[in-house]
Motif scaffolding. Structure first.
Motif, PDB file in Angstrom:
ATOM      1  N   SER A 147       0.730  -1.261   0.484  1.00 14.33           N
ATOM      2  CA  SER A 147       0.227  -0.286  -0.210  1.00 14.33           C
ATOM      3  C   SER A 147       0.902   1.107   0.225  1.00 14.33           C
ATOM      4  O   SER A 147       0.164   2.721   0.014  1.00 14.33           O
ATOM      5  N   ALA A 148       2.256   0.770   0.182  1.00 13.48           N
ATOM      6  CA  ALA A 148       2.998   2.522   0.091  1.00 13.48           C
ATOM      7  C   ALA A 148       3.043   2.869   1.417  1.00 13.48           C
ATOM      8  O   ALA A 148       3.367   3.938   1.731  1.00 13.48           O
ATOM      9  N   CYS A 149       2.162   2.652   2.738  1.00 13.91           N
ATOM     10  CA  CYS A 149       2.535   2.779   4.045  1.00 13.91           C
ATOM     11  C   CYS A 149       3.876   2.945   4.715  1.00 13.91           C
ATOM     12  O   CYS A 149       4.224   4.382   5.013  1.00 13.91           O
ATOM     13  N   ILE A 150       4.714   2.640   3.871  1.00 13.18           N
ATOM     14  CA  ILE A 150       5.722   2.499   4.600  1.00 13.18           C
ATOM     15  C   ILE A 150       6.659   3.363   3.697  1.00 13.18           C
ATOM     16  O   ILE A 150       7.234   4.370   4.403  1.00 13.18           O
ATOM     17  N   ALA A 151       6.465   3.291   2.627  1.00 17.68           N
ATOM     18  CA  ALA A 151       7.474   4.691   2.423  1.00 17.68           C
ATOM     19  C   ALA A 151       6.357   5.813   1.811  1.00 17.68           C
ATOM     20  O   ALA A 151       7.761   7.041   2.390  1.00 17.68           O
ATOM     21  N   ILE A 152       5.469   6.221   2.571  1.00 18.13           N
ATOM     22  CA  ILE A 152       4.698   7.483   2.777  1.00 18.13           C
ATOM     23  C   ILE A 152       5.331   8.033   4.121  1.00 18.13           C
ATOM     24  O   ILE A 152       5.951   8.757   4.534  1.00 18.13           O
ATOM     25  N   ALA A 153       5.148   7.302   5.036  1.00 19.12           N
ATOM     26  CA  ALA A 153       5.732   7.311   6.286  1.00 19.12           C
ATOM     27  C   ALA A 153       7.201   7.967   6.287  1.00 19.12           C
ATOM     28  O   ALA A 153       7.644   8.604   6.848  1.00 19.12           O
ATOM     29  N   LEU A 154       7.844   7.127   5.804  1.00 19.79           N
ATOM     30  CA  LEU A 154       9.340   7.143   5.632  1.00 19.79           C
ATOM     31  C   LEU A 154       9.813   8.720   5.492  1.00 19.79           C
ATOM     32  O   LEU A 154      10.060   9.972   5.545  1.00 19.79           O
ATOM     33  N   ALA A 155       8.646   9.488   3.441  1.00 22.51           N
ATOM     34  CA  ALA A 155       8.640  10.759   3.155  1.00 22.51           C
ATOM     35  C   ALA A 155       8.495  12.070   4.277  1.00 22.51           C
ATOM     36  O   ALA A 155       9.174  13.011   4.280  1.00 22.51           O
ATOM     37  N   THR A 156       7.051  11.424   5.247  1.00 23.64           N
ATOM     38  CA  THR A 156       7.222  12.100   5.994  1.00 23.64           C
ATOM     39  C   THR A 156       7.917  12.744   7.434  1.00 23.64           C
ATOM     40  O   THR A 156       8.180  13.444   7.621  1.00 23.64           O
ATOM     41  N   ARG A 157       8.447  11.722   7.348  1.00 27.60           N
ATOM     42  CA  ARG A 157       9.584  11.855   8.699  1.00 27.60           C
ATOM     43  C   ARG A 157      11.403  12.214   7.985  1.00 27.60           C
ATOM     44  O   ARG A 157      11.811  12.782   8.442  1.00 27.60           O
ATOM     45  N   PHE A 158      11.465  11.758   6.498  1.00 30.49           N
ATOM     46  CA  PHE A 158      12.667  12.020   6.198  1.00 30.49           C
ATOM     47  C   PHE A 158      12.347  12.905   4.375  1.00 30.49           C
ATOM     48  O   PHE A 158      12.303  12.544   3.935  1.00 30.49           O
ATOM     49  N   GLU A 181      -1.208   0.262  -7.816  1.00 30.53           N
ATOM     50  CA  GLU A 181      -2.764   0.954  -7.916  1.00 30.53           C
ATOM     51  C   GLU A 181      -2.612   1.697  -6.939  1.00 30.53           C
ATOM     52  O   GLU A 181      -3.240   2.924  -6.383  1.00 30.53           O
ATOM     53  N   VAL A 182      -2.751   0.671  -5.208  1.00 29.78           N
ATOM     54  CA  VAL A 182      -3.193   0.869  -4.455  1.00 29.78           C
ATOM     55  C   VAL A 182      -2.580   2.142  -3.773  1.00 29.78           C
ATOM     56  O   VAL A 182      -2.379   3.405  -3.116  1.00 29.78           O
ATOM     57  N   ALA A 183      -1.333   1.783  -4.129  1.00 28.97           N
ATOM     58  CA  ALA A 183      -0.023   2.422  -3.707  1.00 28.97           C
ATOM     59  C   ALA A 183      -0.239   4.044  -3.973  1.00 28.97           C
ATOM     60  O   ALA A 183       0.658   5.166  -3.668  1.00 28.97           O
ATOM     61  N   MET A 184       0.038   4.118  -5.489  1.00 31.06           N
ATOM     62  CA  MET A 184      -0.783   5.289  -5.794  1.00 31.06           C
ATOM     63  C   MET A 184      -1.506   6.026  -5.222  1.00 31.06           C
ATOM     64  O   MET A 184      -1.544   7.738  -5.348  1.00 31.06           O
ATOM     65  N   VAL A 185      -2.327   5.738  -5.681  1.00 34.12           N
ATOM     66  CA  VAL A 185      -4.057   6.493  -4.399  1.00 34.12           C
ATOM     67  C   VAL A 185      -3.420   6.852  -3.582  1.00 34.12           C
ATOM     68  O   VAL A 185      -3.868   7.811  -2.871  1.00 34.12           O
ATOM     69  N   ASN A 186      -2.666   6.306  -2.460  1.00 30.94           N
ATOM     70  CA  ASN A 186      -2.616   6.410  -1.121  1.00 30.94           C
ATOM     71  C   ASN A 186      -1.496   7.951  -1.420  1.00 30.94           C
ATOM     72  O   ASN A 186      -1.033   8.386  -0.943  1.00 30.94           O
TER      73      ASN A 186
END
Length: 381
Positions: free
Chosen positions: A209-220, A236-241
């Motif tokens: 879902s890109a949850c880790i990638a997005i959380a990383l982006a908000t901290r770094f 497709e879900v990752a891109m939605v997020n």
């Protein structure tokens, strides 16, 4: 994986050791119906008698326990699950303020809460799939059956910006306390003390879902994050997020079988991966709730390490000399230690529960590459 699974009589007999001819299938269906026979009356009584948010949370806890609902996907216990069911039904944050718990519900609000609770119990479908919402690192994410429901302990590491391996700034959220418990302190996860500058490039391998990638982006916030997965539906879900969090400028979604489509010259200071790692024995005994999740995002061979061997073998080509690989293997921790008895993996500790996550440096990956190659070459032969 489809929401409804069927099996032939022969498959039923092989799996459960019964002769199907000895059973009256009408009786089996009746037993299943009888399991929930009292549920409508219990829900109706609650609709008539209960008043406040607190009442409905308490009632939901009791029902989840009485009907043996498995709670392990996005929430950690029946109380957290019950609170999420009630609060989401009322369009409130899942961690609502204590002051609102004694507020009264209208008749229509009661019905909305009880309908969601009934669906959760009777279908055994995870709450996050019912409402298409999950939280990770305090951030909301869209989820459906194309991706796993976020629940990795790696969230703790992200909150602390992987301190003390990397330095920390004002976006880090310390998880521990000092000796006198009067001020917060960074939790000692067991990461090597480096305090390097923040990573400029980060890779989230098997992103889902890109949850880790997005959380990383908000901290770094100054780092570029590549979010990689082999599954088109998951991407497709990752891109939605990514769109929802307005991070298209920072998070790059890539379709790739592990490192296959990532140029080796992409040197990452941090690689984080939560790959499929469930072994065959556990896959054969999953509770109904987990059967809604995509099998390909869970199963990883007999010992759960099919992908992990390849990640360990290839990662050094994509990691910077002072980089760090953090990998989650869950209950396959023992299998990994048995596969590589000569390697002292750095198994990390967590403040709020979790296990099976290790950290390994570039130098260690290079040092043990011949051992990793044995498993990779065996897979290829």
């Amino acid at each position: 994986m489809p929401e409804e699974q069927t099996m032939s009589a022969e498959e039923f007999q092989d799996q459960y050791g019964f002769d199907v001819d000895d059973f009256n299938l009408d009786n089996l269906q009746s037993d299943e119906e009888n399991e929930f026979a009292n549920l409508p009356a219990e829900l109706e009584e609650a609709r008539q008698e209960l008043v406040s948010i607190r009442d409905f949370i308490r009632f939901a806890v009791t029902q989840l326990r009485n009907y043996d609902v498995v709670v392990a996907q996005g929430t950690t216990d029946e109380f957290a699950e019950a609170a999420a069911i009630v609060l989401h039904s009322l369009a409130l944050d899942w961690s609502a303020n204590e002051q609102i718990l004694d507020c009264r519900l209208t008749s229509s609000e009661k019905q909305t809460v009880l309908s969601l609770l009934e669906e959760r119990i009777a279908e055994r479908k995870p709450l996050s799939y019912l409402v298409n919402l999950a939280y990770f690192c305090d951030l909301p994410f869209y989820v459906d059956e194309r991706v796993l429901i976020p629940r990795s302990p790696i969230a703790e590491l992200i909150r602390q910006q992987f301190y003390p391996y990397f330095d920390a700034n004002e976006l880090a959220k310390p998880l521990g306390t000092t000796v006198n418990e009067q001020s917060t302190a960074f939790y000692e996860h067991g990461l090597e003390m480096k305090q390097l500058s923040h990573p400029e490039r980060i890779l989230d391998l098997c992103t889902g879902s890109a949850c880790i990638a997005i959380a990383l982006a908000t901290r770094f916030v100054d780092a570029l994050v590549d979010a990689v997965d082999i599954d088109k539906g998951a991407l497709e879900v990752a891109m939605v997020n990514v769109d929802h969090h307005n991070l298209n400028h920072q998070v790059n979604v890539i379709e790739s079988d592990l490192f296959a489509k990532i140029p080796a010259e992409n040197q990452y200071e941090l690689i984080v991966t939560n790959p499929p790692y469930v072994d065959a024995a556990i896959m054969a005994d999953l509770p109904p709730e987990f059967l809604y999740e995509p099998e390909q995002a869970l199963a990883a061979g007999q010992d759960g390490l099919d992908l992990v061997h390849h990640i360990l073998f290839e990662a050094a080509d994509y990691l910077s000399p002072e980089g760090l690989l953090v990998c989650e293997v869950g209950d396959s921790e023992w299998a990994l230690s048995q596969a590589y008895p000569d390697i002292q993996f750095d198994w990390l500790k967590f403040a709020h529960g979790g296990h099976g996550v290790f950290a390994i440096t570039f130098d260690e990956l290079v040092e043990h590459r011949a051992l990793f190659a044995r498993y990779v070459n065996n897979d290829a032969s």
